[in-house]
Scaffold this active site. Structure first.
Site, PDB file in Angstrom:
ATOM      1  N   ILE A   1       0.834  -1.207   0.000  1.00 17.18           N
ATOM      2  CA  ILE A   1       0.000   0.000   0.000  1.00 17.18           C
ATOM      3  C   ILE A   1       0.869   1.257   0.000  1.00 17.18           C
ATOM      4  CG2 ILE A   1      -1.641   1.320   1.415  1.00 17.18           C
ATOM      5  CD1 ILE A   1      -2.820  -1.540   2.117  1.00 17.18           C
TER       6      ILE A   1
ATOM      7  N   LEU B   1      12.297  -2.501   5.644  1.00 22.69           N
ATOM      8  CA  LEU B   1      12.366  -3.591   4.658  1.00 22.69           C
ATOM      9  C   LEU B   1      12.144  -4.967   5.286  1.00 22.69           C
ATOM     10  CD1 LEU B   1      15.285  -2.385   2.299  1.00 22.69           C
ATOM     11  CD2 LEU B   1      12.829  -1.989   2.094  1.00 22.69           C
TER      12      LEU B   1
ATOM     13  N   GLY C   1       8.927  -5.186   3.159  1.00 18.18           N
ATOM     14  CA  GLY C   1       8.868  -4.416   1.921  1.00 18.18           C
ATOM     15  C   GLY C   1      10.045  -4.729   0.993  1.00 18.18           C
TER      16      GLY C   1
ATOM     17  N   ASN D   1       5.269  -3.714  17.416  1.00 16.84           N
ATOM     18  CA  ASN D   1       5.464  -2.999  16.150  1.00 16.84           C
ATOM     19  C   ASN D   1       4.347  -1.979  15.879  1.00 16.84           C
ATOM     20  OD1 ASN D   1       7.343  -2.886  13.904  1.00 16.84           O
ATOM     21  ND2 ASN D   1       5.612  -3.492  12.626  1.00 16.84           N
TER      22      ASN D   1
ATOM     23  N   TYR E   1      -4.059  -8.238  15.991  1.00 13.21           N
ATOM     24  CA  TYR E   1      -3.792  -7.291  14.903  1.00 13.21           C
ATOM     25  C   TYR E   1      -4.769  -6.114  14.995  1.00 13.21           C
ATOM     26  CZ  TYR E   1      -4.289  -5.377  10.194  1.00 13.21           C
ATOM     27  OH  TYR E   1      -4.417  -4.525   9.116  1.00 13.21           O
TER      28      TYR E   1
ATOM     29  N   LYS F   1      -4.052  -2.066  16.161  1.00 16.58           N
ATOM     30  CA  LYS F   1      -4.381  -0.907  15.325  1.00 16.58           C
ATOM     31  C   LYS F   1      -5.360   0.017  16.061  1.00 16.58           C
ATOM     32  CE  LYS F   1      -3.305  -1.052  11.219  1.00 16.58           C
ATOM     33  NZ  LYS F   1      -2.088  -0.701  10.449  1.00 16.58           N
TER      34      LYS F   1
ATOM     35  N   PHE G   1     -10.772  -2.479   4.375  1.00 16.44           N
ATOM     36  CA  PHE G   1     -10.584  -3.923   4.486  1.00 16.44           C
ATOM     37  C   PHE G   1      -9.541  -4.389   3.478  1.00 16.44           C
ATOM     38  CE2 PHE G   1     -11.305  -8.215   5.463  1.00 16.44           C
ATOM     39  CZ  PHE G   1     -11.716  -8.173   6.774  1.00 16.44           C
ATOM     40  N   ASN G   2      -9.895  -5.181   2.517  1.00 15.96           N
ATOM     41  CA  ASN G   2      -8.878  -5.758   1.635  1.00 15.96           C
ATOM     42  C   ASN G   2      -8.570  -4.851   0.464  1.00 15.96           C
ATOM     43  OD1 ASN G   2      -8.644  -8.669   2.697  1.00 15.96           O
ATOM     44  ND2 ASN G   2     -10.843  -8.305   2.544  1.00 15.96           N
TER      45      ASN G   2
ATOM     46  N   GLN H   1      -7.325 -22.610  -0.481  1.00 10.27           N
ATOM     47  CA  GLN H   1      -7.995 -23.011   0.749  1.00 10.27           C
ATOM     48  C   GLN H   1      -8.969 -21.927   1.150  1.00 10.27           C
ATOM     49  OE1 GLN H   1      -5.074 -23.735   3.779  1.00 10.27           O
ATOM     50  NE2 GLN H   1      -5.277 -25.934   3.515  1.00 10.27           N
TER      51      GLN H   1
HETATM   52  N1  LIG Z   1      -3.183  -4.982   2.462  1.00  7.76           N
HETATM   53  C1  LIG Z   1      -4.434  -4.826   2.852  1.00  7.76           C
HETATM   54  O1  LIG Z   1      -5.364  -5.317   2.212  1.00  7.76           O
HETATM   55  C2  LIG Z   1      -4.736  -4.034   4.097  1.00  7.76           C
HETATM   56  C3  LIG Z   1      -6.037  -3.954   4.555  1.00  7.76           C
HETATM   57  C4  LIG Z   1      -6.335  -3.190   5.674  1.00  7.76           C
HETATM   58  C5  LIG Z   1      -5.332  -2.502   6.320  1.00  7.76           C
HETATM   59  N2  LIG Z   1      -4.058  -2.602   5.868  1.00  7.76           N
HETATM   60  C6  LIG Z   1      -3.015  -1.852   6.562  1.00  7.76           C
HETATM   61  O2  LIG Z   1      -2.233  -1.194   5.591  1.00  7.76           O
HETATM   62  C7  LIG Z   1      -0.887  -1.139   5.990  1.00  7.76           C
HETATM   63  C8  LIG Z   1       0.031  -1.632   4.875  1.00  7.76           C
HETATM   64  O3  LIG Z   1      -0.344  -2.917   4.473  1.00  7.76           O
HETATM   65  P1  LIG Z   1       0.428  -3.636   3.283  1.00  7.76           P
HETATM   66  O4  LIG Z   1      -0.459  -4.658   2.728  1.00  7.76           O
HETATM   67  O5  LIG Z   1       0.995  -2.615   2.387  1.00  7.76           O
HETATM   68  O6  LIG Z   1       1.584  -4.345   4.089  1.00  7.76           O
HETATM   69  P2  LIG Z   1       3.108  -4.529   3.651  1.00  7.76           P
HETATM   70  O7  LIG Z   1       3.693  -5.549   4.559  1.00  7.76           O
HETATM   71  O8  LIG Z   1       3.233  -4.738   2.197  1.00  7.76           O
HETATM   72  O9  LIG Z   1       3.742  -3.119   3.992  1.00  7.76           O
HETATM   73  C9  LIG Z   1       4.109  -2.754   5.288  1.00  7.76           C
HETATM   74  C10 LIG Z   1       5.477  -2.134   5.176  1.00  7.76           C
HETATM   75  O10 LIG Z   1       5.840  -1.649   6.466  1.00  7.76           O
HETATM   76  C11 LIG Z   1       7.179  -1.988   6.699  1.00  7.76           C
HETATM   77  N3  LIG Z   1       7.335  -2.044   8.166  1.00  7.76           N
HETATM   78  C12 LIG Z   1       6.708  -2.874   9.021  1.00  7.76           C
HETATM   79  N4  LIG Z   1       7.111  -2.627  10.271  1.00  7.76           N
HETATM   80  C13 LIG Z   1       8.004  -1.620  10.195  1.00  7.76           C
HETATM   81  C14 LIG Z   1       8.781  -0.926  11.158  1.00  7.76           C
HETATM   82  N5  LIG Z   1       8.735  -1.227  12.455  1.00  7.76           N
HETATM   83  N6  LIG Z   1       9.589   0.065  10.748  1.00  7.76           N
HETATM   84  C15 LIG Z   1       9.669   0.384   9.427  1.00  7.76           C
HETATM   85  N7  LIG Z   1       8.974  -0.237   8.463  1.00  7.76           N
HETATM   86  C16 LIG Z   1       8.144  -1.239   8.857  1.00  7.76           C
HETATM   87  C17 LIG Z   1       7.409  -3.297   6.001  1.00  7.76           C
HETATM   88  O11 LIG Z   1       8.764  -3.541   5.692  1.00  7.76           O
HETATM   89  C18 LIG Z   1       6.554  -3.128   4.754  1.00  7.76           C
HETATM   90  O12 LIG Z   1       7.303  -2.573   3.698  1.00  7.76           O
HETATM   91  C19 LIG Z   1      -0.795  -1.930   7.254  1.00  7.76           C
HETATM   92  O13 LIG Z   1      -0.769  -0.993   8.301  1.00  7.76           O
HETATM   93  C20 LIG Z   1      -2.058  -2.732   7.324  1.00  7.76           C
HETATM   94  O14 LIG Z   1      -2.477  -2.884   8.655  1.00  7.76           O
HETATM   95  C21 LIG Z   1      -3.728  -3.358   4.789  1.00  7.76           C
END
Ligand SMILES: NC(=O)c1ccc[n+]([C@@H]2O[C@H](COP(=O)([O-])OP(=O)(O)OC[C@H]3O[C@@H](n4cnc5c(N)ncnc54)[C@H](O)[C@@H]3O)[C@@H](O)[C@H]2O)c1
Length: 341
Positions: free
Chosen positions: A12, A33, A36, A92, A141, A145, A169-170, A204
């Site tokens: 995101i 990273l 990421g 975290n 989780y 948040k 959500f997703n 699944q």
């Molecule tokens: N992907 C989804 O569908 C979804 C849905 C609802 C909420 N979210 C929220 O969106 C956010 C991003 O989700 P995503 O799917 O992009 O996840 P992602 O894992 O792809 O991205 C998260 C990034 O944060 C970095 N990160 C994690 N902890 C860290 C730290 N302590 N310091 C520095 N960097 C850190 C990771 O390296 C990663 O690059 C999250 O907060 C998640 O709760 C995602």
């Protein structure tokens, strides 16, 4: 505006960064990273490899780049793992988040857009969910948040922080530059596409005894570009007020379990009771709050798992005939990349 994107090397955050740059902002990506990818960071963005828990480094970055606002997308986001390892998630997502808030407070940065989650609601009392429903997370989780969201409210009152919390959500989809590449893979759409492409043998589906029409979960989806633009729109209202906003809906799927005896390449697994049965939004407040509607980048159709069997050949054909822009910046085919909640 000069904007720090935490987690900007993730799914995101990388698209939020891309949209910020497209909109003429300057972006600095801050990511450790852990999940990421360096290649996902937009070439026009500055990159700092650092951890949320490192308040001092964060302060240095905020000052050096004269940051005016923060998009906070960095977090751990595996629901199942959060149940078995809650300490990791509180540390975290909550402690790391507080470290960010403290660095912002120290440096006088007062605008924050938070990528929250509708997991704050837990098992909703009614669907579609609206903002008046109580928050009652059913997993660490969602709790982590929500705990961070609650801190935002108090930081607003005491320190003048302005924030928007997007409880979506997703997310799904990709831009031409970037898509999803998660490991491990837990989200349905990429899993379905991987199965259709022959990368996986089966999908699944967790649970067939939820109190829904067909016994499986119902979930909303939002296109990643709509979501990234919603983050930017939310930033735009912060000079007037703070806000809690739902994810603007752009898609929806119902996952239906077809029992064995046919050729469906999926299997039923026991349900994950840390997940609610039906999670759909009322998006009117979000739309009104952001003064917009979905960008149209997402297609508005229902996606059902039964399609895997009926249309896998067609989907395979689509994937095989995709043009090069269907590949993300890591050289992987976009639909095959991973994704988590
Ligand atoms: N992907 C989804 O569908 C979804 C849905 C609802 C909420 N979210 C929220 O969106 C956010 C991003 O989700 P995503 O799917 O992009 O996840 P992602 O894992 O792809 O991205 C998260 C990034 O944060 C970095 N990160 C994690 N902890 C860290 C730290 N302590 N310091 C520095 N960097 C850190 C990771 O390296 C990663 O690059 C999250 O907060 C998640 O709760 C995602």
């Amino acid at each position: 505006m000069r904007i720090l994107v935490t987690g900007g090397a993730g799914y995101i955050g990388s698209v939020v960064t891309e949209e910020l740059i497209n909109a003429g902002h300057q972006a600095v990506v801050y990511d450790n990273l852990s999940y990421g990818h360096r290649e996902a960071v937009h070439p026009s963005a500055a990159f700092v490899k650092g951890d949320l828990l490192d308040t001092e480094t964060l302060q240095g970055v905020l000052r050096e780049h004269a940051i005016e606002a923060v998009m906070h997308t960095a977090a751990f986001a595996l629901v199942g793992e959060s149940v078995t390892h809650p300490a990791k998630y509180y540390q975290n997502n909550l402690v790391g988040g507080l470290s960010l808030l403290n660095a912002m407070r120290e440096c006088g940065v007062k605008r924050l857009v938070f990528s929250s989650t509708c997991a704050t609601y837990g098992e909703p009392a009614k669907v579609p969910i609206d903002e008046s429903l109580p928050n009652n997370p059913t997993n660490p989780y969602g709790e982590s948040k929500l705990a961070f969201e609650r801190a935002l409210k108090w930081f607003e009152g005491a320190y003048g922080l302005r924030y928007a919390s997007l409880r979506y959500f997703n997310a799904a989809g990709a831009t031409e530059r970037c898509g999803e590449m998660h490991d491990p893979e837990t989200h349905l759409i990429p899993l379905v596409l991987q199965t259709a492409a022959g990368v996986r043998e089966e999908v699944q589906i967790f649970g067939d005894d939820y109190p829904t029409r067909d016994g499986t979960c119902v979930r909303d989806y939002i296109h990643i570009v709509d979501l990234a633009r919603a983050h930017i729109l939310a930033l735009g209202i912060l000079d007037e007020r703070s806000a809690w906003l739902h994810g603007a809906r752009s898609d929806r799927h119902g996952a239906r379990d077809h029992r064995s005896g046919n050729q469906d390449p999926h299997s039923a697994s026991s349900s994950r009771r840390s997940c609610s049965a039906d999670c759909q939004f009322r998006e009117d407040k979000t739309r009104a709050g952001l003064g917009t509607k979905a960008s149209g980048s997402a297609s508005h159709h229902s996606i059902r798992v039964e399609l895997v069997a009926e249309e896998s050949a067609r989907i395979r054909g689509m994937i095989c005939s995709s043009r090069p822009q269907s590949y993300n910046s890591y050289g992987h085919h976009l639909p095959l990349a991973g994704h988590r909640v």
